[in-house]
Scaffold this motif. Structure first.
Motif, PDB file in Angstrom:
ATOM      1  N   ALA A 117       0.829  -1.214   0.000  1.00  0.00           N
ATOM      2  CA  ALA A 117       0.000   0.000   0.000  1.00  0.00           C
ATOM      3  C   ALA A 117       0.862   1.262   0.000  1.00  0.00           C
ATOM      4  N   LYS A 118       2.132   1.137   0.399  1.00  0.00           N
ATOM      5  CA  LYS A 118       3.052   2.282   0.423  1.00  0.00           C
ATOM      6  C   LYS A 118       4.022   2.267  -0.757  1.00  0.00           C
ATOM      7  N   ASN A 119       3.867   1.331  -1.658  1.00  0.00           N
ATOM      8  CA  ASN A 119       4.808   1.148  -2.754  1.00  0.00           C
ATOM      9  C   ASN A 119       5.026   2.440  -3.540  1.00  0.00           C
ATOM     10  N   GLU A 120       6.285   2.749  -3.837  1.00  0.00           N
ATOM     11  CA  GLU A 120       6.627   3.936  -4.629  1.00  0.00           C
ATOM     12  C   GLU A 120       7.150   3.572  -6.019  1.00  0.00           C
ATOM     13  N   VAL A 121       7.373   2.295  -6.269  1.00  0.00           N
ATOM     14  CA  VAL A 121       7.922   1.834  -7.546  1.00  0.00           C
ATOM     15  C   VAL A 121       6.766   1.568  -8.514  1.00  0.00           C
ATOM     16  N   PRO A 122       6.830   2.100  -9.717  1.00  0.00           N
ATOM     17  CA  PRO A 122       5.766   1.825 -10.684  1.00  0.00           C
ATOM     18  C   PRO A 122       5.648   0.328 -10.976  1.00  0.00           C
ATOM     19  N   VAL A 123       4.411  -0.164 -10.994  1.00  0.00           N
ATOM     20  CA  VAL A 123       4.133  -1.576 -11.271  1.00  0.00           C
ATOM     21  C   VAL A 123       3.106  -1.637 -12.398  1.00  0.00           C
ATOM     22  N   TYR A 124       3.345  -2.529 -13.336  1.00  0.00           N
ATOM     23  CA  TYR A 124       2.432  -2.716 -14.461  1.00  0.00           C
ATOM     24  C   TYR A 124       2.057  -4.189 -14.494  1.00  0.00           C
ATOM     25  N   SER A 125       0.779  -4.460 -14.355  1.00  0.00           N
ATOM     26  CA  SER A 125       0.345  -5.853 -14.254  1.00  0.00           C
ATOM     27  C   SER A 125      -0.580  -6.228 -15.401  1.00  0.00           C
ATOM     28  N   ALA A 126      -0.569  -7.512 -15.708  1.00  0.00           N
ATOM     29  CA  ALA A 126      -1.497  -8.070 -16.688  1.00  0.00           C
ATOM     30  C   ALA A 126      -2.419  -9.029 -15.957  1.00  0.00           C
ATOM     31  N   THR A 127      -3.710  -8.865 -16.177  1.00  0.00           N
ATOM     32  CA  THR A 127      -4.700  -9.736 -15.567  1.00  0.00           C
ATOM     33  C   THR A 127      -5.577 -10.283 -16.686  1.00  0.00           C
ATOM     34  N   TYR A 128      -5.770 -11.606 -16.642  1.00  0.00           N
ATOM     35  CA  TYR A 128      -6.510 -12.289 -17.702  1.00  0.00           C
ATOM     36  C   TYR A 128      -7.884 -12.684 -17.182  1.00  0.00           C
ATOM     37  N   ILE A 129      -8.920 -12.168 -17.804  1.00  0.00           N
ATOM     38  CA  ILE A 129     -10.294 -12.386 -17.346  1.00  0.00           C
ATOM     39  C   ILE A 129     -10.636 -13.867 -17.290  1.00  0.00           C
ATOM     40  N   ASP A 130     -10.266 -14.622 -18.299  1.00  0.00           N
ATOM     41  CA  ASP A 130     -10.636 -16.033 -18.377  1.00  0.00           C
ATOM     42  C   ASP A 130      -9.475 -16.958 -18.010  1.00  0.00           C
ATOM     43  N   ASP A 131      -8.618 -16.520 -17.114  1.00  0.00           N
ATOM     44  CA  ASP A 131      -7.468 -17.319 -16.691  1.00  0.00           C
ATOM     45  C   ASP A 131      -7.946 -18.543 -15.918  1.00  0.00           C
ATOM     46  N   MET A 132      -7.549 -19.736 -16.352  1.00  0.00           N
ATOM     47  CA  MET A 132      -7.995 -20.944 -15.656  1.00  0.00           C
ATOM     48  C   MET A 132      -7.229 -21.199 -14.372  1.00  0.00           C
ATOM     49  N   TYR A 133      -6.129 -20.474 -14.154  1.00  0.00           N
ATOM     50  CA  TYR A 133      -5.301 -20.712 -12.984  1.00  0.00           C
ATOM     51  C   TYR A 133      -5.491 -19.685 -11.876  1.00  0.00           C
ATOM     52  N   VAL A 134      -5.803 -18.462 -12.236  1.00  0.00           N
ATOM     53  CA  VAL A 134      -5.906 -17.389 -11.252  1.00  0.00           C
ATOM     54  C   VAL A 134      -7.291 -16.750 -11.365  1.00  0.00           C
ATOM     55  N   ASN A 135      -8.030 -16.777 -10.291  1.00  0.00           N
ATOM     56  CA  ASN A 135      -9.356 -16.183 -10.264  1.00  0.00           C
ATOM     57  C   ASN A 135      -9.251 -14.686 -10.562  1.00  0.00           C
ATOM     58  N   PHE A 136     -10.039 -14.239 -11.526  1.00  0.00           N
ATOM     59  CA  PHE A 136      -9.975 -12.846 -11.967  1.00  0.00           C
ATOM     60  C   PHE A 136     -10.251 -11.863 -10.828  1.00  0.00           C
ATOM     61  N   ASP A 137     -11.280 -12.114 -10.038  1.00  0.00           N
ATOM     62  CA  ASP A 137     -11.609 -11.200  -8.945  1.00  0.00           C
ATOM     63  C   ASP A 137     -10.491 -11.136  -7.909  1.00  0.00           C
ATOM     64  N   TYR A 138      -9.883 -12.279  -7.591  1.00  0.00           N
ATOM     65  CA  TYR A 138      -8.767 -12.289  -6.635  1.00  0.00           C
ATOM     66  C   TYR A 138      -7.572 -11.532  -7.199  1.00  0.00           C
ATOM     67  N   ALA A 139      -7.299 -11.716  -8.481  1.00  0.00           N
ATOM     68  CA  ALA A 139      -6.172 -11.022  -9.110  1.00  0.00           C
ATOM     69  C   ALA A 139      -6.381  -9.512  -9.064  1.00  0.00           C
ATOM     70  N   ARG A 140      -7.585  -9.060  -9.392  1.00  0.00           N
ATOM     71  CA  ARG A 140      -7.875  -7.617  -9.350  1.00  0.00           C
ATOM     72  C   ARG A 140      -7.803  -7.078  -7.931  1.00  0.00           C
ATOM     73  N   GLU A 141      -8.344  -7.839  -6.998  1.00  0.00           N
ATOM     74  CA  GLU A 141      -8.320  -7.413  -5.595  1.00  0.00           C
ATOM     75  C   GLU A 141      -6.879  -7.276  -5.096  1.00  0.00           C
ATOM     76  N   THR A 142      -6.060  -8.243  -5.412  1.00  0.00           N
ATOM     77  CA  THR A 142      -4.661  -8.203  -4.985  1.00  0.00           C
ATOM     78  C   THR A 142      -3.933  -7.039  -5.642  1.00  0.00           C
ATOM     79  N   ALA A 143      -4.097  -6.885  -6.938  1.00  0.00           N
ATOM     80  CA  ALA A 143      -3.422  -5.793  -7.646  1.00  0.00           C
ATOM     81  C   ALA A 143      -3.881  -4.426  -7.137  1.00  0.00           C
ATOM     82  N   SER A 144      -5.137  -4.317  -6.726  1.00  0.00           N
ATOM     83  CA  SER A 144      -5.641  -3.034  -6.241  1.00  0.00           C
ATOM     84  C   SER A 144      -4.995  -2.611  -4.920  1.00  0.00           C
TER      85      SER A 144
END
Length: 150
Positions: A85-112
């Motif tokens: 939450a305090k990160n100062e380094v720019p991060v660019y993430s890719a999230t795949y809506i239909d990813d069979m391995y990573v739940n989309f909602d969990y991925a978005r929640e974590t990235a947020s």
């Protein structure tokens, strides 16, 4: 190592994974790798199972290590949410809506939870985009960096 994946999915860090994928699918015959009848079975993605260490000679040398990892109960936290939450380094993430391995909602929640994180969200590519479509994916991520995506 993909064998650690079961641990990642068994958060919070209060218990050993103890071959969680193997235990979870036990009640679902559609996941049976060795069906008695000739019916299709469901795939399990990146999960590791004990029988794999018997079925694949390449894994034999890792069998004892896998058993040890499955029993570890005192894993440290995977990440520190307060620090993210305090990160100062720019991060660019890719999230795949239909990813069979990573739940989309969990991925978005974590990235947020990551300060200074910009998200590229797509239903065109899947989990393997970094290796299968690296040039295209990196162009999208650099476009986020350069702020040229709508």
């Amino acid at each position: 190592m993909r064998g650690l994946y079961a641990k990642v999915l068994s958060l919070p860090n209060s218990a050993a994974s103890n071959w969680s994928a193997e235990r979870m699918i036990a009640g679902y015959p559609e996941f049976d790798y060795f069906p008695e009848i000739n019916e299709p079975f469901y795939f399990t993605g990146e999960m590791m199972f004990r029988h794999m260490f018997e079925s694949y000679p390449e894994l034999d040398a890792l069998k004892e290590t896998a058993e040890t990892l499955a029993k570890v109960e005192d894993w440290p936290d995977l990440y520190d949410e307060a620090q993210l939450a305090k990160n100062e380094v720019p991060v660019y993430s890719a999230t795949y809506i239909d990813d069979m391995y990573v739940n989309f909602d969990y991925a978005r929640e974590t990235a947020s939870k990551i300060k200074n994180c910009k998200h590229f969200i797509t239903n065109v590519w899947y989990h393997d985009a970094l290796t299968g479509k690296s040039d295209e994916l990196l162009k999208q991520l650099f476009a986020l960096r350069d702020d040229v995506i709508d």
